[in-house]
Design a protein around this motif. Structure first.
Motif, PDB file in Angstrom:
ATOM      1  N   ARG A  47       0.817  -1.235  -0.088  1.00 53.06           N
ATOM      2  CA  ARG A  47       0.038  -0.058  -0.091  1.00 53.06           C
ATOM      3  C   ARG A  47       0.952   1.300   0.072  1.00 53.06           C
ATOM      4  NH1 ARG A  47      -1.956   3.501   3.735  1.00 53.06           N
ATOM      5  NH2 ARG A  47      -0.678   2.446   5.344  1.00 53.06           N
ATOM      6  N   GLU A  48       1.701   1.277   0.858  1.00 53.41           N
ATOM      7  CA  GLU A  48       2.532   2.444   1.084  1.00 53.41           C
ATOM      8  C   GLU A  48       3.564   2.455  -0.053  1.00 53.41           C
ATOM      9  OE1 GLU A  48       3.894   1.840   5.223  1.00 53.41           O
ATOM     10  OE2 GLU A  48       3.076   3.925   5.479  1.00 53.41           O
ATOM     11  N   LEU A  49       3.953   1.340  -0.794  1.00 55.25           N
ATOM     12  CA  LEU A  49       4.705   1.488  -2.027  1.00 55.25           C
ATOM     13  C   LEU A  49       3.881   2.145  -3.109  1.00 55.25           C
ATOM     14  CD1 LEU A  49       6.909  -1.386  -3.562  1.00 55.25           C
ATOM     15  CD2 LEU A  49       4.938  -0.503  -4.767  1.00 55.25           C
ATOM     16  N   ILE A  51       1.525   4.353  -2.882  1.00 57.44           N
ATOM     17  CA  ILE A  51       1.448   5.591  -2.515  1.00 57.44           C
ATOM     18  C   ILE A  51       2.467   6.387  -2.729  1.00 57.44           C
ATOM     19  CG2 ILE A  51       1.009   7.284  -0.602  1.00 57.44           C
ATOM     20  CD1 ILE A  51      -0.756   5.288   0.718  1.00 57.44           C
ATOM     21  N   SER A  52       3.764   5.945  -2.582  1.00 53.47           N
ATOM     22  CA  SER A  52       5.002   6.383  -3.109  1.00 53.47           C
ATOM     23  C   SER A  52       5.132   6.748  -4.475  1.00 53.47           C
ATOM     24  CB  SER A  52       6.257   5.758  -2.527  1.00 53.47           C
ATOM     25  OG  SER A  52       5.925   5.470  -1.129  1.00 53.47           O
ATOM     26  N   VAL A  53       4.702   5.518  -5.131  1.00 52.15           N
ATOM     27  CA  VAL A  53       4.827   5.648  -6.673  1.00 52.15           C
ATOM     28  C   VAL A  53       3.955   6.707  -7.132  1.00 52.15           C
ATOM     29  CG1 VAL A  53       4.552   4.331  -8.946  1.00 52.15           C
ATOM     30  CG2 VAL A  53       5.679   3.153  -6.887  1.00 52.15           C
ATOM     31  N   ASN A 113      10.037  17.132   6.967  1.00 50.25           N
ATOM     32  CA  ASN A 113      10.705  17.852   8.071  1.00 50.25           C
ATOM     33  C   ASN A 113      10.452  17.144   9.390  1.00 50.25           C
ATOM     34  OD1 ASN A 113      11.430  19.884   9.755  1.00 50.25           O
ATOM     35  ND2 ASN A 113      11.060  21.587   8.450  1.00 50.25           N
ATOM     36  N   ARG A 114      11.353  16.590   9.982  1.00 50.75           N
ATOM     37  CA  ARG A 114      11.038  15.942  11.140  1.00 50.75           C
ATOM     38  C   ARG A 114      11.348  16.801  12.434  1.00 50.75           C
ATOM     39  NH1 ARG A 114      13.168  12.394   7.639  1.00 50.75           N
ATOM     40  NH2 ARG A 114      11.618  11.020   6.695  1.00 50.75           N
ATOM     41  N   ARG A 115      11.669  18.025  12.115  1.00 46.51           N
ATOM     42  CA  ARG A 115      12.148  18.793  13.402  1.00 46.51           C
ATOM     43  C   ARG A 115      10.817  19.294  14.206  1.00 46.51           C
ATOM     44  NH1 ARG A 115      16.757  22.358  10.328  1.00 46.51           N
ATOM     45  NH2 ARG A 115      18.441  20.816  11.203  1.00 46.51           N
ATOM     46  N   MET A 203       7.484  10.442  17.105  1.00 45.16           N
ATOM     47  CA  MET A 203       8.307  10.514  15.961  1.00 45.16           C
ATOM     48  C   MET A 203       8.773   9.260  15.685  1.00 45.16           C
ATOM     49  SD  MET A 203       7.610  13.740  15.194  1.00 45.16           S
ATOM     50  CE  MET A 203       8.976  13.798  13.667  1.00 45.16           C
ATOM     51  N   ARG A 204       8.901   8.782  14.389  1.00 46.11           N
ATOM     52  CA  ARG A 204       9.478   7.555  14.085  1.00 46.11           C
ATOM     53  C   ARG A 204      10.988   7.602  14.285  1.00 46.11           C
ATOM     54  NH1 ARG A 204       7.531   3.383  10.504  1.00 46.11           N
ATOM     55  NH2 ARG A 204       6.383   4.761   9.297  1.00 46.11           N
ATOM     56  N   ASP A 205      11.411   6.688  15.231  1.00 46.68           N
ATOM     57  CA  ASP A 205      12.773   6.677  15.660  1.00 46.68           C
ATOM     58  C   ASP A 205      13.658   6.068  14.393  1.00 46.68           C
ATOM     59  OD1 ASP A 205      15.300   6.745  17.030  1.00 46.68           O
ATOM     60  OD2 ASP A 205      14.417   5.788  18.745  1.00 46.68           O
ATOM     61  N   ALA A 245      -2.882  12.465  -4.168  1.00 47.48           N
ATOM     62  CA  ALA A 245      -3.136  13.604  -3.302  1.00 47.48           C
ATOM     63  C   ALA A 245      -2.401  14.035  -2.329  1.00 47.48           C
ATOM     64  CB  ALA A 245      -4.701  12.897  -2.693  1.00 47.48           C
ATOM     65  N   LEU A 246      -1.767  12.784  -1.742  1.00 50.60           N
ATOM     66  CA  LEU A 246      -0.593  13.237  -0.753  1.00 50.60           C
ATOM     67  C   LEU A 246       0.267  14.378  -1.198  1.00 50.60           C
ATOM     68  CD1 LEU A 246       1.189  12.906   1.733  1.00 50.60           C
ATOM     69  CD2 LEU A 246       1.893  10.810   0.625  1.00 50.60           C
ATOM     70  N   GLN A 247       0.801  13.922  -2.757  1.00 50.08           N
ATOM     71  CA  GLN A 247       1.833  14.892  -3.008  1.00 50.08           C
ATOM     72  C   GLN A 247       1.376  16.141  -3.686  1.00 50.08           C
ATOM     73  OE1 GLN A 247       4.706  14.753  -2.735  1.00 50.08           O
ATOM     74  NE2 GLN A 247       5.933  15.758  -4.094  1.00 50.08           N
TER      75      GLN A 247
END
Ligand SMILES: Cc1cc2nc3c(=O)[nH]c(=O)nc-3n(C[C@H](O)[C@H](O)[C@H](O)COP(=O)(O)O)c2cc1C
Length: 324
Positions: A47-49, A51-53, A113-115, A203-205, A245-247
């Motif tokens: 699924r996430e693959l 979404i990325s494509v 941005n993970r800040r 946050m994902r570590d 949509a995400l992009q």
């Protein structure tokens, strides 16, 4: 075509796997899923693959429009090639309008941005514009209210704990965060971002499997802005809609100076995903984003086109999908 391919390569992807391949074909671009880059542990369905494509597909469309050609998009154009996600060919010439020009210009500077973000809330017109960007691609972007934010954060913390405790997750994370020098995929240490000192924002570590790395803590915004991107239905067509949509949302955010970071642990565990989705109304959560205003962040690497651009098949006889 080169501008469109570079734009597609700049798309975000889960763990920066860049699970795409490109092919020049019939005067257009084929964008294929490279299933060898699927994350078996957190993304068994791909699924996430997808979404990325699909995020790469949106970038290629915007770049083509920015170059003055209206793109003609066909999703899954060939049933015999299930990994051929999209074929994009230039249609009529048309001068790009200011919105297209702004979105095209944002492709190269958009980053995850993970800040920590500032305490400034997003102005209502910006939220409206982001919601419209998702809707234009057939998805729903819902901003979580206070209770919703707490619920999504709690479910994300739970999913994050499950993942951290799973040796297979750690092994998969290691494969995409322990790059040999010069690697052009995976998440590099300079993009990991700190962990929340109050353990509120999960946050994902990315530094989890690197004991030698000093993992920084920081104070994150106490009232984060979270949005959930959902689609009607689930399955490969819905995932391709979700990715585009995400992009479109991420590029619109970049145009408005809004920083964004996907935070998707809870959608990688079936139980927590079910609780965030509204399956009774056929709405499936696809991506959770944290939005706000933050300092600029480092870019992650990309594979060169020499690796991702594959040759056009010579004849119908040797047409096949990506070798596994
Ligand atoms: C479907 C999807 C899920 C993602 N989930 C997360 C996440 O949970 N945490 C995170 O920090 N980044 C997440 N990302 C962002 C990717 O790690 C990021 O796009 C990739 O490392 C490339 O970096 P860039 O976006 O700065 O170009 C996700 C991206 C996608 C497309």
């Amino acid at each position: 075509m080169r501008i469109c391919l570079e734009a597609a390569s700049a798309a975000p992807s889960i763990h920066n796997t860049q699970p795409w391949l490109f092919r020049l074909r019939d005067g257009g671009i084929d964008i294929l899923a490279d299933r060898r880059r699927r994350l078996e542990v957190i993304d068994p369905q791909g699924r996430e693959l997808l979404i990325s494509v699909a995020a790469a597909v949106l970038n290629a469309r915007v770049a083509m429009l920015g170059c003055g050609w209206v793109p003609i998009l066909r999703v899954f154009p060939n049933a015999a090639q299930p990994d051929l996600v999209a074929r994009i060919t230039p249609g009529p010439a048309a001068a790009p309008d200011p919105t297209v020009r702004a979105l095209a210009a944002a492709i190269g500077r958009r980053r995850t941005n993970r800040r920590p973000f500032s305490d400034l809330p997003l102005p209502d017109p910006v939220v409206t514009e982001l919601t419209a960007a998702a809707a234009a691609e057939g998805a729903v972007l819902a901003t979580a209210d206070t209770a919703g934010t707490e619920a999504v954060l709690a479910l994300t913390r739970t999913a994050d704990e499950w993942q951290r405790a799973d040796p297979a997750y750690r092994e998969e994370l290691a494969a995409w965060t322990l790059p040999p020098r010069g690697r052009s995929d995976g998440v590099p240490a300079q993009a990991f971002g700190p962990q929340d000192e109050r353990d509120t924002l999960p946050m994902r570590d990315f530094g989890l499997v690197q004991p030698d790395l000093h993992r920084r803590n920081a104070r994150f915004e106490p009232d984060p802005t979270l949005v959930v991107l959902s689609t009607e239905g689930d399955g490969r067509l819905a995932w391709v809609r979700a990715g585009q949509a995400l992009q479109r949302v991420l590029l619109t955010a970049a145009v408005r100076g809004v920083a964004a970071a996907p935070m998707t642990q809870a959608l990688e565990e079936p139980l927590t995903r079910q609780l965030i989705s509204d399956q009774a109304h056929n709405q499936y959560a696809q991506v959770i984003l944290r939005l706000g205003y933050g300092r600029a962040t480092a870019a992650s690497p990309r594979r060169p086109l020499a690796e991702t651009l594959i040759a056009e098949p010579r004849s119908a006889a040797c047409r096949s999908d990506v070798p596994s």
